[in-house]
Write a protein that holds these residues in place. Structure first.
Motif, PDB file in Angstrom:
ATOM      1  N   ASP A  36      18.697   1.837  41.231  1.00 26.47           N
ATOM      2  CA  ASP A  36      17.729   2.451  40.332  1.00 26.47           C
ATOM      3  C   ASP A  36      16.705   1.420  39.888  1.00 26.47           C
ATOM      4  O   ASP A  36      16.824   0.223  40.174  1.00 26.47           O
ATOM      5  N   ASN A  37      15.690   1.848  39.156  1.00 22.59           N
ATOM      6  CA  ASN A  37      14.719   0.916  38.586  1.00 22.59           C
ATOM      7  C   ASN A  37      15.444  -0.080  37.684  1.00 22.59           C
ATOM      8  O   ASN A  37      16.325   0.291  36.909  1.00 22.59           O
ATOM      9  N   HIS A  72      14.523   3.582  46.646  1.00 22.17           N
ATOM     10  CA  HIS A  72      15.370   4.402  45.787  1.00 22.17           C
ATOM     11  C   HIS A  72      15.620   5.753  46.452  1.00 22.17           C
ATOM     12  O   HIS A  72      16.349   6.587  45.923  1.00 22.17           O
ATOM     13  N   SER A 109      23.019  -2.833  40.797  1.00 24.79           N
ATOM     14  CA  SER A 109      22.940  -2.174  39.495  1.00 24.79           C
ATOM     15  C   SER A 109      22.924  -3.240  38.415  1.00 24.79           C
ATOM     16  O   SER A 109      23.801  -4.117  38.380  1.00 24.79           O
ATOM     17  N   THR A 131      24.817   7.925  45.895  1.00 21.10           N
ATOM     18  CA  THR A 131      24.143   8.480  44.719  1.00 21.10           C
ATOM     19  C   THR A 131      25.033   8.359  43.500  1.00 21.10           C
ATOM     20  O   THR A 131      24.585   7.965  42.417  1.00 21.10           O
ATOM     21  N   ILE A 166      25.125   4.798  42.225  1.00 19.66           N
ATOM     22  CA  ILE A 166      23.883   4.416  41.528  1.00 19.66           C
ATOM     23  C   ILE A 166      23.838   5.044  40.141  1.00 19.66           C
ATOM     24  O   ILE A 166      23.481   4.389  39.162  1.00 19.66           O
ATOM     25  N   VAL A 167      24.212   6.321  40.043  1.00 20.22           N
ATOM     26  CA  VAL A 167      24.176   7.016  38.757  1.00 20.22           C
ATOM     27  C   VAL A 167      25.149   6.395  37.773  1.00 20.22           C
ATOM     28  O   VAL A 167      24.834   6.215  36.586  1.00 20.22           O
TER      29      VAL A 167
END
Length: 246
Positions: A40-41, A205, A221, A240, A243-244
């Motif tokens: 992610d950003n 991303h 992360s 996904t 990352i979340v």
């Protein structure tokens, strides 16, 4: 016998004041291997790549290139090794021709006694070869860059890097803000690089783009590496989720 890695980053850390942007990251890249670098950003992707491309020195850790430790004091140091970085907005000059952009800073010169001049015909001829090498058909190598689409600009930047014998191509969000058609073209560039023996790191991303072309996917992360998978051993859903959770 396992082939030595083209690149190995060991225990890389980078601080901005009191903020540790990258925390003890290890990463290997094999010859002609495609690495997806995702997160992610704020995950640390851009900082890690700027260390690798010579923009920032690491505060801790080391970089091995073809099994030898190297110190990258500038982007030129990285380029001399064969590391090229293609950013979201390729470093091209809009008002200049395609061929001048391809040879920018490395123009061939003809000499007769004390006289010197640009080898324009050679630049045009070699530019066409470079563009054909990435399957890019443009009207003329003398066309002005500002007339090109986003995908075509990315293609010119990749052609330039390949012409000058890149060994590792770093693509920073190469499909960001591109159309579906142009995104597919960039993904084909990546597979063509592999076919020509060139390794690449695909930073994104967008898992839907990187998953089909990557050999291995590394997940960052909050500045740390939280996953390193062979593509066959993971899925878009699993990545996904990782990352979340980060």
């Amino acid at each position: 016998m396992e082939q030595a890695a083209l690149l190995e980053m060991i225990g890389i850390e980078k601080w901005y004041g009191r903020v540790r942007a990258v925390q003890g990251i290890d990463m290997k890249v094999g010859r002609d291997e495609v690495i997806g670098l995702v997160g992610d950003n704020g995950a640390g992707k851009s900082t890690l790549i700027k260390v690798l491309s010579g923009v920032y020195p690491p505060d801790r850790g080391k970089i091995l290139w073809e099994s030898k430790e190297v110190r990258l004091g500038s982007p030129r140091d990285a380029m001399q090794l064969g590391i090229e970085t293609i950013y979201q907005e390729p470093a091209l000059i809009d008002k200049v021709s395609i061929m001048r952009n391809i040879f920018m800073g490395r123009e061939p010169i003809r000499k007769v006694g004390p006289l010197r001049w640009l080898a324009v015909s050679q630049m045009a001829r070699e530019s066409v070869k470079a563009l054909e090498g990435v399957g890019l058909e443009l009207r003329s190598p003398q066309a002005i860059v500002e007339q090109l689409s986003g995908g075509q600009r990315q293609g010119v930047a990749i052609a330039r890097a390949m012409y000058f014998k890149t060994k590792l191509m770093i693509l920073d969000e190469p499909t960001n803000n591109l159309s579906v058609k142009e995104s597919r073209k960039i993904l084909k560039f990546v597979t063509d690089l592999k076919a020509q023996g060139i390794a690449s790191i695909f930073i994104t991303h967008n898992l839907q783009h990187v998953y089909p072309v990557a050999d291995r996917i590394i997940v960052l992360s909050h500045g740390s590496k939280v996953g390193d998978f062979n593509r066959a051993d993971t899925s878009v859903d699993e990545l996904t989720s990782l990352i979340v959770k980060g």
